[in-house]
Design an enzyme around this catalytic site. Structure first.
Site, mmCIF file in Angstrom:
data_model
loop_
_atom_site.group_PDB
_atom_site.id
_atom_site.type_symbol
_atom_site.label_atom_id
_atom_site.label_comp_id
_atom_site.label_asym_id
_atom_site.label_seq_id
_atom_site.Cartn_x
_atom_site.Cartn_y
_atom_site.Cartn_z
ATOM 1 N N ASN A 15 -6.826 57.441 32.964
ATOM 2 C CA ASN A 15 -6.921 58.425 31.893
ATOM 3 C C ASN A 15 -8.031 59.349 32.485
ATOM 4 O O ASN A 15 -8.095 60.247 31.290
ATOM 5 C CB ASN A 15 -7.414 57.450 30.687
ATOM 6 C CG ASN A 15 -6.044 56.816 30.027
ATOM 7 O OD1 ASN A 15 -4.960 57.292 30.588
ATOM 8 N ND2 ASN A 15 -6.271 56.065 28.912
ATOM 9 N N ARG A 73 -4.148 49.469 20.259
ATOM 10 C CA ARG A 73 -4.765 48.269 20.811
ATOM 11 C C ARG A 73 -6.123 48.117 19.823
ATOM 12 O O ARG A 73 -6.397 46.901 19.736
ATOM 13 C CB ARG A 73 -5.064 48.281 22.145
ATOM 14 C CG ARG A 73 -3.755 48.070 22.844
ATOM 15 C CD ARG A 73 -3.688 48.533 24.461
ATOM 16 N NE ARG A 73 -3.702 49.906 24.604
ATOM 17 C CZ ARG A 73 -3.629 50.691 25.629
ATOM 18 N NH1 ARG A 73 -3.474 49.689 26.847
ATOM 19 N NH2 ARG A 73 -3.429 51.782 25.942
ATOM 20 N N CYS A 92 -9.563 51.770 22.909
ATOM 21 C CA CYS A 92 -8.601 51.861 23.964
ATOM 22 C C CYS A 92 -8.467 53.305 24.361
ATOM 23 O O CYS A 92 -9.366 53.943 24.751
ATOM 24 C CB CYS A 92 -7.140 51.329 23.328
ATOM 25 S SG CYS A 92 -6.580 51.974 21.932
#
Lengths: 566, 637
Positions: free
Chosen positions: A251, A344, A338
């Protein structure tokens, strides 16, 4: 003993549960009407069809399409339970198909969702269930360390957050704005829950915008330290990143990332290895493949394993247990995120809160939990469910909320006396997650709901439930305070929720009602009866009347009845 | 790890890896040493029980809060049990001991309960048997009731280690004479102990009267009679002294083939159709003898097959059902899944739990047993047929199937006394060879063919076997029944449809718990019987949860109702004496775990159990897992 005669049709009278529930809720039940209709529901078209039932073969019937539902009335036998699953034969197929798609996917045809047309009335207003100020007050907030801020009143700090937020007392609104710049979609760390005794907190947020270059933000670092210090703890702040570590690293490439050790000295980061929305979506698809139309028999277990569904459930529960344990043991406060902090993260915070706080295990408490952690904190229901949208292959869709409810069900299975609500409550929530009959799960966030005036224009699901609470109550419920519930996140105890995922298959119908529950209800009735009779006797005694005569079903006759069954 | 049968897989055969890790450091032990001498617990011996050997300074590992701790004490072996006498007994006497077995305590293992013994040598786990050259540092005992014990011998004197290890191996593995079984010395020594008369009214089926009673109860006396031809076991010692046969059957027919080829009554259905069993006639090659056998059977057959009044359906269990070896093989794999040494092993197997279960085939066997019983129920109940179960000795699968059918069809068998009577009737009197099947005498280990026959029975609603050799019985059906009937035996699709229809239609109606009960046999419905199989595993305990939570609520309510009832009684009939209050064992239900009453909650704190295993690879979904959650941010709709 059951008789030997076997009727040709296996219709289940108990199957029409959703329908019955509707008729009790003031649905149009005129027997001359072909379809029971809700107030505001209008019939669009109807046609004679042959329904290809996956379980019982072809069935002749008439299909009705309203602006709310597709309904099949069988001409042979009452097969109402199958009204949502229709395949059609015949020549005028195109007409029907067009009408169906138009009303099934109203957004694609510039039509309103049924929730905006629904004219049902209930004696309770479900929109009043959740009041954030009251809920925070219940938690003992604000206090010396935490304050309520209205900085997001008009959603200008963070569009997807609620208007009201709880933040550390020592952090100014300017601090919050600077932190927002460093958190994905401005979803800054805010308080979800505080422990009533040790004052440890659960804080939720989105990922920090670290990026490839490993950017740092002094304000964010300081803010996390302020959170850590709210209860004067010496230990580090625990950060649970719900993602697998590889994803968190990956990410960074898109500007995200995680809190590194060198930047956040006073924090300790753990990855919880919970997969993303795409993995969950595919997993549920596989579950559907093994249960519909036929339930895989000889290789049931290995097929179930290959879906990974319960494995994901296990990981989500494991993560939540860790969060709850950290807070409950007084070791440290916890920050959960998350990527964006709406999938999540919502699962983890709400499940941990359910484990820690028995209030959320009551019917209203659970409604508040859903309303708070999911609806107000911007779980993207509209995108994840795709209400009224025809693009069923949309990559944004994912059964994240369903997965959460499944986890709750697993917990209620393991602790059958700890929850005020029953299985039907959870199934009803899920049914209306998709039905669009209520406004509760519509749209993606609070700001959008306010714009659309959802609370004014639609009915809340909680109105239906709270005006009919008895139906959703678990008779075994035992109120307990301050008891932390830790489910066992082992495959040995997790099971597929058959009553939800396979409920339409007549062959996999579980005993309803559960015999132990039935027995318990009988005993309850017996107890109430005895108490009543004792009171009557007391009255009779006090008026000096000899108490020789009793009712024909005298208590001595009840004794054998009580003892034979066990 | 597994039996000598060489059944692989199922978590049984693992690569040699350090299978045992000591969590106790020597320093911890020395601190305990003084206390031990003071607190030592006396060995409790039963009448006739003798101490054979013992060792002191033995450490027993106790699993607690997902780490292990050692309890220090004495390990002894008697002619009845292996017993560990620790200094920790005091904790056992605490309020937690709701249930205490007076004969076999928490730290007792009866010799016959020992399944496998392992030794740990340099962190490697090896099966122990026969004479040992080298003695292990640790002893791991796997029990047949699925308990696992770990004893550390590192601090025990070498002499004592030798004595206790070889003693345990000898007394749990060496062949035994029947008369040397402990129960005989116990019975002799305990002669004076008068057993309290059983209040449960279990019918023993050891008198003619008992059989007549059962015939009357089921209305079987119309067509069947109890006979005493085998009194004193004059004809056959396989059969009980008294049993029931069709009324028209001449008693001398029973003598003809020592009770073989005789339809023996098991149970009658309310509609008059009956369940019968028959052991096969001896195999013969000679055509003449075969001819004689055939005409004998034809005659016999007419007593139960008299169309159109009575029709019989024959179920050949020896040939058309489960081979006994398969049951044994499946159970060896299955039980191995529950014999877990430590937490690591528990979580390692957790990820592949479902496929491990499936590969044992145990559920498949359970399903087939249940299905067969449902099929037979359909013949009896819906088709009004007599059913004749056929098996070589009519004492294995016959017991299993006929008792399952009765549990489904006869509500009496679902009461405690009724179930005990059923076991007595079908298994004990039915001549199930418990001694062989459980291998109580431990004979010829090499050619073991143990079978877990009674286990499917208890699971659907336990004990292995030995020395059962199946022979080719191809011609049996033909010999026995002739062509006409074999049509019925190889069930056609039509019969399969009958089964489905019967099953589906039953399940579509509301259940009458006091009538016919058919179990669900679909994949998701057959589950692990957690109370039996997971009861000793600390990781699998749900503190304050599980079924016991609802059951204790139920009992509390029953208690309340009962006391209200007494109050009412008191007011209505003041002269009647008060009933004594039944003691409630389930107080303080929050402290109980899901494994109550079999295992105690050994976790003293409220720490959660955390899985330690990691995630399995996703395989074909790997690319999905790498994707970002949001492709395009849709923001608000």
């Amino acid at each position: 003993m059951a008789s030997a005669s076997a009727p040709k049709c296996n219709s289940h009278t108990s199957d029409n549960e959703p329908l019955q529930s509707m008729s009790q809720d003031g649905v149009n039940c005129d027997p001359s009407e072909a379809v029971p209709r809700l107030p505001g529901e209008t019939l669009i078209t109807d046609k004679e069809v042959i329904y290809i039932c996956p379980f019982n073969g072809p069935i002749k019937g008439r299909v009705y399409i309203t602006n709310y539902r597709l309904y099949l009335r069988s001409l042979e036998t009452d097969m109402r339970n199958l009204r949502f699953a229709l395949k059609q034969e015949g020549h005028s197929r195109r007409d029907m198909f067009e009408i169906l798609t138009k009303y099934a996917f109203p957004l694609a045809h510039s039509l309103p969702l049924f929730a905006f047309l629904n004219e049902e009335k209930f004696n309770v207003d479900g929109w009043m269930v959740y009041n954030p100020v009251e809920e925070y007050r219940r938690q003992g907030l604000p206090n010396h360390q935490w304050r309520i801020t209205f900085i997001n009143k008009c959603y200008e700090l963070c569009e997807t957050y609620p208007a009201l937020l709880v933040v550390p007392y020592r952090a100014s609104d300017d601090d919050l704005r600077r932190v927002a710049a460093f958190r994905s979609r401005n979803r800054i760390p805010v308080l979800s829950w505080i422990h009533p005794e040790n004052k440890m907190v659960i804080v939720r947020c989105s990922q920090p915008l670290v990026g490839m270059s490993g950017k740092r933000n002094k304000d964010d670092e300081k803010y996390l330290d302020v959170i850590r210090e709210t209860n004067r703890q010496i230990s580090k702040l625990t950060i649970y990143d719900a993602r697998p570590s590889v994803n968190a690293v990956a990410n960074k490439a898109t500007g995200g990332g995680y809190e590194s050790d060198d930047a956040y000295h006073n924090a300790e980061l753990f990855f919880l290895d919970i997969h993303n929305i795409h993995v969950m979506r595919e997993s549920l698809k596989k579950v559907k493949d093994i249960v519909y139309p036929n339930v895989e028999e000889s290789h049931w277990l290995s097929s179930l394993e290959s879906t990974h569904w319960l494995e994901h459930i296990k990981l989500v529960l494991t993560g939540a247990i860790q969060v709850a344990d950290k807070v409950s043991s007084g070791k440290s406060s916890v920050l959960v995120h998350c990527s964006d902090g709406w999938d999540r993260t919502a699962q983890l915070t709400s499940l941990a809160m359910l484990m820690l706080d028995s209030f959320y295990r009551s019917i209203e408490g659970f409604e508040i939990l859903v309303q708070k952690e999911w609806i107000s904190f911007g779980h993207k229901f509209a995108s994840r469910i795709g209400h009224g949208d025809k693009n069923h292959a949309d990559a944004d869709r994912s059964p994240i909320f369903l997965q959460f409810v499944d986890c709750v069900w697993q917990m209620s299975k393991q602790f059958p006396t700890a929850f005020e609500f029953n299985e039907r409550f959870l199934i009803t929530i899920l049914d209306h997650l998709y039905s669009c009959r209520f406004g509760t799960f519509l749209l993606n966030c609070e700001s959008a709901r306010e714009k659309q005036k959802v609370a004014e224009r639609t009915v809340s699901l909680w109105s239906l439930i709270n005006s009919n609470k008895e139906k959703f109550k678990n008779p075994f419920y035992t109120k307990e305070f301050n008891r932390v519930l830790y489910p066992v996140a082992s495959m040995r105890h997790l099971e597929l929720w058959v009553n939800y995922y396979i409920r339409w298959n007549p062959r996999i119908k579980q005993q309803q009602p559960n015999p132990v529950e039935q027995r318990y209800m009988e005993l309850l009735a017996l107890r109430d009866d005895y108490i009543k009779r004792l009171e009557e006797l007391q009255l009779a005694n006090s008026s000096k009347v000899p108490s020789a005569s009793t009712s024909p079903s005298s208590p001595s006759q009840m004794v054998p009845h009580l003892q034979t069954h066990f | 790890m597994l039996g000598k049968g060489g059944v692989g897989g199922g978590g049984g055969t693992r690569a040699p890896k350090p299978s045992f890790v000591s969590y106790v450091r020597p320093e911890e032990i020395h601190t305990n040493e003084k206390e031990v001498a003071e607190k030592e617990v006396a060995l409790h011996l039963l009448p006739g029980e003798q101490l054979l050997c013992e060792a002191s300074t033995v450490l027993k590992y106790v699993q607690e809060d997902s780490c292990q701790r050692g309890v220090y004490g004495r390990l002894v072996c008697t002619d009845f049990k292996i017993s560990f006498l620790g200094d920790d007994e005091s904790t056992l006497d605490s309020a937690e001991t709701h249930f205490k077995n007076k004969i076999i305590g928490e730290n007792d293992i009866t010799l016959h309960c020992v399944d496998q013994i392992y030794g740990v040598f340099d962190e490697k786990k090896k099966t122990l048997f026969g004479q040992l050259k080298k003695y292990p540092e640790k002893l791991i005992i796997h029990c047949k009731d699925l308990r696992v014990f770990h004893f550390c011998l590192r601090y025990t004197k070498e002499e004592e280690v030798k004595r206790i290890v070889s003693g345990i191996i000898h007394h749990t593995q060496a062949p035994k004479l029947l008369k040397r079984l402990f129960l005989f010395s116990y019975a002799t020594a305990a002669q004076n102990i008068i057993a309290a008369s059983p209040k449960n009214h279990t019918v023993m089926f050891d008198t003619l009267k008992d059989w007549c009673w059962e015939l009357e109860r089921t209305k079987g006396n119309v067509k069947y009679k109890a006979v005493s031809v085998n009194e004193g076991y004059k004809i056959c010692d396989r059969l009980p002294a008294y049993f029931v046969v069709p009324t028209p059957l001449p008693e001398e027919n029973v003598r003809r083939f020592q009770g073989r080829g005789i339809p023996i009554w098991c149970w009658s259905c309310h509609n008059g159709s009956s369940l019968l069993k028959m052991s096969a006639l001896p195999k013969e090659q000679d055509d003449g003898i075969l001819q004689i056998q055939k005409s004998f059977l034809d005659g016999i057959y007419k007593t139960i097959h008299r169309p159109p009044y009575e029709i019989v359906k024959t179920e050949d269990l020896s040939n058309n059902f489960l081979p006994l070896q398969e049951i044994q093989a499946a159970y060896s794999k299955f039980k191995q899944l529950f014999l877990i040494d430590n937490s690591t092993e528990f979580w390692d197997t957790d990820i592949k739990w479902f496929s491990l279960l499936e590969s044992s085939s145990w559920f498949d066997i359970i399903r087939r047993c249940l299905k067969k019983a449902i099929e037979i129920t359909e013949y009896l109940e819906a088709q009004n047929m007599n059913v004749l179960l056929l098996e070589e000795n009519a004492s294995d699968l016959c017991c299993l199937v006929s008792s399952l059918v009765q549990v489904m069809m006869d509500p009496h068998c679902r009461t405690r006394a009724g179930f005990q009577s059923l076991i007595q009737k079908e298994w004990i009197m039915g001549g199930h060879c418990f001694l062989d099947r459980c291998n109580h005498l431990r004979q010829s280990e090499k050619e073991e063919h143990r079978r877990q026959l009674s286990l499917p029975l208890t699971q659907s609603k336990s004990s292995p076997k030995r020395g059962f050799f199946r022979e080719e019985t191809d011609h049996l059906i033909k010999n026995l029944l002739g062509k006409r009937i074999s049509k019925l035996i190889n069930s056609s699709d039509e019969l399969q449809d009958n089964f489905r229809e019967f099953y589906d239609s039953w399940h579509s109606k509301p259940t009458d718990y006091h009538g016919l009960l058919l179990p669900r046999i679909e994949g998701p419905e057959i589950k692990v019987w957690a109370q039996r199989y997971l009861r000793w595993i600390p990781e699998a305990q749900i503190a304050g949860g599980g079924r016991v939570a609802t059951m204790s609520k139920l009992f509390e309510m029953m208690e309340e109702v009962q006391s209200l009832q007494e109050k009412l009684n008191e007011r209505c009939h003041p002269q009647e004496p008060l009933q004594t209050e039944t003691p409630c064992l389930l107080r303080n239900s929050a402290r109980l775990s899901s494994l109550f009453p079999f295992a105690l909650l050994q976790r003293h704190s409220s720490k959660p159990i955390l899985p330690t295993s990691s995630w399995k690879t996703l395989g074909d979904e790997e690319d999905l897992a790498k994707r970002e959650d949001e492709f395009v941010d849709l923001g608000d709709v």
